[in-house]
Enzyme design. Structure first.
Site, short mmCIF file in Angstrom:
data_model
loop_
_atom_site.label_atom_id
_atom_site.label_comp_id
_atom_site.label_asym_id
_atom_site.label_seq_id
_atom_site.Cartn_x
_atom_site.Cartn_y
_atom_site.Cartn_z
N TYR A 1 17.00 -53.93 -27.26
CA TYR A 1 17.46 -53.15 -28.41
C TYR A 1 17.29 -53.97 -29.71
CZ TYR A 1 20.66 -50.28 -31.26
OH TYR A 1 21.22 -49.49 -32.23
N ASP A 2 17.86 -55.19 -29.72
CA ASP A 2 17.86 -55.99 -30.95
C ASP A 2 16.44 -56.32 -31.41
OD1 ASP A 2 20.46 -55.99 -30.05
OD2 ASP A 2 20.78 -58.14 -30.22
N ASN B 1 28.53 -50.49 -36.88
CA ASN B 1 29.22 -49.63 -35.90
C ASN B 1 29.77 -48.35 -36.53
OD1 ASN B 1 29.33 -52.50 -34.96
ND2 ASN B 1 30.07 -51.50 -33.11
N VAL C 1 32.83 -48.71 -27.80
CA VAL C 1 34.25 -49.08 -27.75
C VAL C 1 35.19 -47.98 -28.25
CG1 VAL C 1 34.27 -50.30 -29.99
CG2 VAL C 1 35.86 -50.96 -28.17
N TYR D 1 37.04 -56.16 -23.49
CA TYR D 1 36.12 -57.15 -22.93
C TYR D 1 36.33 -58.47 -23.68
CZ TYR D 1 33.82 -52.86 -21.29
OH TYR D 1 33.54 -51.64 -20.73
N GLY D 2 36.52 -59.54 -22.90
CA GLY D 2 36.84 -60.83 -23.53
C GLY D 2 38.30 -60.85 -23.91
N GLY E 1 39.47 -60.06 -26.93
CA GLY E 1 39.76 -59.06 -27.97
C GLY E 1 39.78 -59.63 -29.38
N GLN F 1 37.04 -60.74 -30.84
CA GLN F 1 35.76 -60.42 -31.52
C GLN F 1 36.01 -59.27 -32.51
OE1 GLN F 1 36.54 -59.53 -28.41
NE2 GLN F 1 35.14 -58.05 -27.50
N ARG G 1 34.65 -56.09 -35.26
CA ARG G 1 33.65 -55.10 -35.66
C ARG G 1 34.22 -54.39 -36.88
NH1 ARG G 1 31.46 -57.60 -32.19
NH2 ARG G 1 30.13 -56.85 -30.49
P1 NAD Z 1 22.64 -41.61 -29.65
O1 NAD Z 1 22.30 -42.30 -28.37
O2 NAD Z 1 23.78 -40.65 -29.67
O3 NAD Z 1 21.37 -40.84 -30.22
C1 NAD Z 1 20.05 -41.26 -30.01
C2 NAD Z 1 19.20 -40.01 -29.79
O4 NAD Z 1 17.83 -40.41 -29.58
C3 NAD Z 1 19.61 -39.21 -28.55
O5 NAD Z 1 19.66 -37.85 -28.85
C4 NAD Z 1 18.51 -39.52 -27.54
O6 NAD Z 1 18.36 -38.51 -26.56
C5 NAD Z 1 17.32 -39.71 -28.45
N1 NAD Z 1 16.24 -40.53 -27.86
C6 NAD Z 1 16.36 -41.71 -27.22
N2 NAD Z 1 15.16 -42.16 -26.83
C7 NAD Z 1 14.25 -41.23 -27.26
C8 NAD Z 1 12.85 -41.12 -27.16
N3 NAD Z 1 12.11 -42.06 -26.56
N4 NAD Z 1 12.24 -40.02 -27.70
C9 NAD Z 1 12.97 -39.06 -28.30
N5 NAD Z 1 14.31 -39.12 -28.43
C10 NAD Z 1 14.94 -40.19 -27.91
O7 NAD Z 1 22.85 -42.77 -30.72
P2 NAD Z 1 23.38 -42.68 -32.22
O8 NAD Z 1 24.65 -43.45 -32.29
O9 NAD Z 1 23.33 -41.30 -32.73
O10 NAD Z 1 22.28 -43.56 -32.95
C11 NAD Z 1 21.20 -42.98 -33.68
C12 NAD Z 1 20.33 -44.09 -34.28
O11 NAD Z 1 21.15 -44.89 -35.16
C13 NAD Z 1 19.74 -45.02 -33.23
O12 NAD Z 1 18.41 -45.35 -33.60
C14 NAD Z 1 20.62 -46.24 -33.31
O13 NAD Z 1 19.92 -47.40 -32.96
C15 NAD Z 1 21.03 -46.25 -34.77
N6 NAD Z 1 22.31 -46.96 -34.95
C16 NAD Z 1 23.48 -46.41 -34.53
C17 NAD Z 1 24.67 -47.11 -34.69
C18 NAD Z 1 26.00 -46.55 -34.27
O14 NAD Z 1 27.02 -47.24 -34.41
N7 NAD Z 1 26.10 -45.34 -33.80
C19 NAD Z 1 24.65 -48.39 -35.26
C20 NAD Z 1 23.44 -48.94 -35.64
C21 NAD Z 1 22.26 -48.20 -35.50
N1 UDP Z 2 34.24 -53.33 -25.94
C1 UDP Z 2 35.46 -53.46 -25.29
N2 UDP Z 2 35.84 -52.49 -24.39
C2 UDP Z 2 35.07 -51.40 -24.14
C3 UDP Z 2 33.83 -51.26 -24.81
C4 UDP Z 2 33.45 -52.26 -25.71
O1 UDP Z 2 36.22 -54.43 -25.51
O2 UDP Z 2 35.48 -50.56 -23.32
C5 UDP Z 2 33.88 -54.36 -26.93
C6 UDP Z 2 32.47 -54.92 -26.75
O3 UDP Z 2 32.47 -56.00 -25.84
C7 UDP Z 2 32.18 -55.37 -28.17
C8 UDP Z 2 32.88 -54.33 -29.04
O4 UDP Z 2 33.87 -53.74 -28.20
O5 UDP Z 2 32.73 -56.63 -28.42
C9 UDP Z 2 31.97 -53.24 -29.58
O6 UDP Z 2 31.25 -52.71 -28.50
P1 UDP Z 2 30.23 -51.48 -28.62
O7 UDP Z 2 29.55 -51.34 -27.30
O8 UDP Z 2 30.95 -50.30 -29.15
O9 UDP Z 2 29.20 -51.90 -29.76
P2 UDP Z 2 28.39 -53.24 -30.13
O10 UDP Z 2 28.72 -54.35 -29.17
O11 UDP Z 2 26.96 -52.84 -30.04
O12 UDP Z 2 28.86 -53.56 -31.51
#
Ligand code: NAD
Ligand code: UDP
Length: 311
Positions: free
Chosen positions: A144-145, A173, A186, A203-204, A206, A208, A210
């Protein structure tokens, strides 16, 4: 009115964006492969004359005549994006190439939804856009990253080399209605657990942190970013700078729900970032934007939405 393609439009953020764009009268195509998205998220739009759905995977090229592209396709929950990590990185990288190619051909604007994960487990706090991050290239979160980092590189290179009109936002987030109740993130996990009076799994230890942004604030920033002049490409951080420990979040959720849940501690996942908080100076200056919804205001809205899933 514009013709707009939203990839990942049936997901959590995508469905809110499609709703806003349709309500403003634009012609919207929602492209999605429904990996983490759902038809339920866009059910309310299906009868609109200016909305259509294309079941498609962004890994494959896609052609449509549009003026703007919002590229959201990619699972965002760590649990979901680690199910098929090769598909995840292909989605970010090949999806970016396909959408950039389309934008180039059409002279359309294309906005990439990048992420605070590009900062990895950051040494600089809060994170400004010019911090290059601390990312493990071979870990469980790397699909992902690093996929998102490579997508940013592709966006900048298509802009510099081919003059493609690009925008990059780094989303921190984000939470709100239409998150999948069991997608592992989370806020959704804690609310579902609290509504069921089940143990809240931290997890951990707590400690950390966000910074949680309500989805409406993000959508406003995305629209403003797309409307900026072509010379402003970003990347720009979009998030709420109010920082909470995960333990504080758990306590807030328990209070908000009025739950009998107890807090339990589970092992920390691999490479879990210790702290995260956006520096939003650039967004304030360039977009005249800052978040308006407090966590105490956003949580109850999400609790209401999730009640139907626990009965
Ligand atoms: P989500 O998983 O709810 O939505 C992602 C959508 O993309 C889904 O509808 C999924 O079916 C579709 N998808 C996945 N792979 C695909 C593919 N190969 N082809 C076509 N469609 C595909 O996630 P979200 O939270 O709505 O995130 C949307 C975007 O925002 C993502 O790119 C995510 O990386 C980015 N983002 C979200 C957050 C957050 O906190 N929600 C934070 C940072 C970045
Ligand atoms: N986390 C948690 N309990 C859960 C789900 C997540 O303590 O049931 C923690 C996770 O380890 C992280 C933070 O919450 O430290 C945010 O997790 P999330 O998966 O929402 O997003 P991201 O790690 O990508 O910021």
């Amino acid at each position: 009115m514009k013709r707009i393609l939203v990839t990942g439009g049936a997901g959590f953020i995508g469905s809110h964006l499609c709703t806003r764009l349709v309500n403003e009268g634009n012609e919207v195509i929602c492209l999605d492969n429904f990996f983490t998205g759902s038809k339920k998220n866009i059910l309310h739009l299906l009868d609109c004359h200016n909305f259509e759905v294309a079941r498609h995977d962004v890994i494959q090229p896609y052609y449509a005549e549009v003026d703007e592209i919002y590229n959201l396709a990619c699972p965002a929950s760590p649990v979901k994006y680690q199910i098929d990590p090769i598909q995840t990185i292909k989605t970010s990288v090949m999806g970016a190439i396909n959408m950039l190619g389309l934008a180039q051909r059409l002279k359309a604007k294309v906005l990439q939804t990048s992420t605070s994960e590009v900062y990895g487990d950051p040494f600089v706090h809060p994170q400004p856009e010019d911090y290059w991050g601390n990312v493990n290239p071979v870990g469980y979160r790397s699909c992902y990253d690093e996929g998102k980092r490579c997508a940013e590189t592709l966006f900048m290179d298509y802009h510099r080399q081919n003059n493609v009109r690009i925008k990059i936002i780094r989303i921190f987030n984000t939470y709100g209605p239409r998150m999948l109740p069991h997608d592992g993130r989370v806020v959704s996990n804690f609310i579902i657990q609290a509504l069921n009076n089940e143990d809240i799994t931290i997890y951990g230890d707590g400690t950390q942190t966000r910074s949680f942004q309500y989805v409406d604030d993000l959508i406003e920033a995305m629209i403003r970013m797309m409307a900026t002049e072509d010379s402003f490409t970003g990347p720009v951080n979009i998030g709420n700078p109010r920082e909470f420990t995960i333990l504080q979040l758990a306590e807030k959720v328990i209070n908000c729900v009025g739950s009998k849940s107890k807090i339990v501690f589970k092992p920390l996942p691999h490479d879990d970032p210790k702290q995260r908080k956006p520096d939003i100076t650039l967004a304030k200056e360039k977009l005249n934007w800052e978040p308006t919804v407090l966590l105490d205001q956003g949580l109850p809205k999400m609790v209401e939405y999730f009640k139907e899933f626990v009965l």
